[in-house]
Structure formats: C-alpha cells, structure tokens
Design a protein around this motif. Structure first.
Motif, mmCIF file in Angstrom:
data_model
loop_
_atom_site.group_PDB
_atom_site.id
_atom_site.type_symbol
_atom_site.label_atom_id
_atom_site.label_comp_id
_atom_site.label_asym_id
_atom_site.label_seq_id
_atom_site.Cartn_x
_atom_site.Cartn_y
_atom_site.Cartn_z
ATOM 1 N N ASP A 273 38.534 33.342 41.013
ATOM 2 C CA ASP A 273 39.658 34.122 40.511
ATOM 3 C C ASP A 273 39.815 35.394 41.327
ATOM 4 N N ASP B 23 42.150 37.413 41.454
ATOM 5 C CA ASP B 23 42.875 38.484 40.769
ATOM 6 C C ASP B 23 42.059 39.136 39.661
ATOM 7 N N GLN B 24 40.822 38.717 39.506
ATOM 8 C CA GLN B 24 39.968 39.273 38.447
ATOM 9 C C GLN B 24 39.765 40.764 38.660
ATOM 10 N N TYR C 291 34.850 35.633 43.115
ATOM 11 C CA TYR C 291 36.213 35.902 43.569
ATOM 12 C C TYR C 291 36.913 34.623 44.027
ATOM 13 N N TRP D 174 37.775 44.070 36.802
ATOM 14 C CA TRP D 174 36.810 44.455 35.783
ATOM 15 C C TRP D 174 37.043 45.917 35.424
#
Length: 167
Positions: A160, A162-163, A157, A165
């Motif tokens: 990124d 804003d990842q 995290y 899944w």
C-alpha cells in the motif's frame, strides 16, 4: 526435429550473436518458409525481426510461436518477453499487458517478465501496481544487504504505497 531445422536455428543464433542481424533475419525467413509450423523457427524469426527494430513484422512470428507446441521453457520465456515487449514498443499496451500477464502466470519466478509487466502497467496508467510490482521484484532479486535491511518497510509500502501513519 530434423537436423536441418537444428542447423538452421544454430546459424540464426550465431549470426545474431556476431551482430550479423540482416543475415540472421535472412536465415530465419528462409527457415520459416520451409518450416512454418515449427514453434522454434517462428520464435527465432520474430526475434530476428525484433533485433532489427522491425517490431510489427515480429508480432505474427512471436504469436505463431506461442500457439504451437515444441518450445522449451526458456524459449517460452523469450517468446512471452519478446511479444509482450514488442506490443509495448508499438503502443499496443492492452495486448502487451495480456501477453505479459499470461507469461507471469505461467512463469511466476521469471523476473524479467515481471519487470516488463511493470513497464506496461505504467504505460496503462496503473502506476501504483507498476511501482508495487517493481518494489516486490527488488525484494525478490536483490543481493544488496542494505536494501534487504529495509525489506519489511519496502514490503509494507509495496502492499500500500498510499499508507500514511499518524501518531
């Protein structure tokens, strides 16, 4: 460095440790008048002003200290931190950002600079970079085994925030 400079610095530091901040400032200003080109004296004078909430007056002394030779590694840490933090306190965020980034570049393993840089990044609207930086700082400095058990996820995290899944 002459003994009088060393003795003067010791008096400033002792006064600050004892909470005699006005005495520390008076001593620092006297020593600064005698030794205007001494980086250590400039640093102590900036710090003395800063300790009393006189941030604007601290800036030229911190700046002078950074521009002169003669500071130890620990003192340079302190000057970058003092100047960067002071700029931030004064709302001079871009100068804070530049100073703290210089400090982190010079001392990448000095965690307090990274913490203050994250605060300034927040003030500059760089929220993702600020949080990412703090997450990495937590990972680099924690001894908490429970936090460490989540280090892979936290590191992911931090790269990124804003990842998402989707399964």
């Amino acid at each position: 460095m002459s003994e009088s400079v060393e003795t003067g610095i010791e008096r400033i530091v002792q006064a600050r440790k004892e909470g005699r901040l006005e005495d520390a400032l008076r001593e620092a200003l006297e020593l600064s008048d005698k030794y205007p080109d001494d980086a250590r004296v400039a640093y102590q004078t900036g710090w003395a002003h800063d300790s009393l909430g006189k941030e604007s007056a601290a800036v030229p002394f911190y700046s002078r200290a950074l521009s002169l030779p003669g500071l130890s590694k620990v003192e340079r840490h302190g000057v970058f931190l003092g100047l960067g933090s002071t700029y931030r306190t004064l709302g001079r965020y871009e100068e804070s950002l530049e100073t703290l980034r210089r400090g982190v570049a010079e001392f990448p393993d000095y965690a307090p600079l990274k913490a203050f840089l994250a605060m300034t990044l927040y003030n500059c609207g760089e929220h993702k970079e600020a949080v990412s930086s703090l997450l990495n700082l937590v990972l680099d400095t924690t001894d908490d085994e429970e936090v460490k058990s989540y280090s892979r996820a936290i590191a992911l995290y931090a790269r990124d925030l804003d990842q998402v899944w989707a399964d």
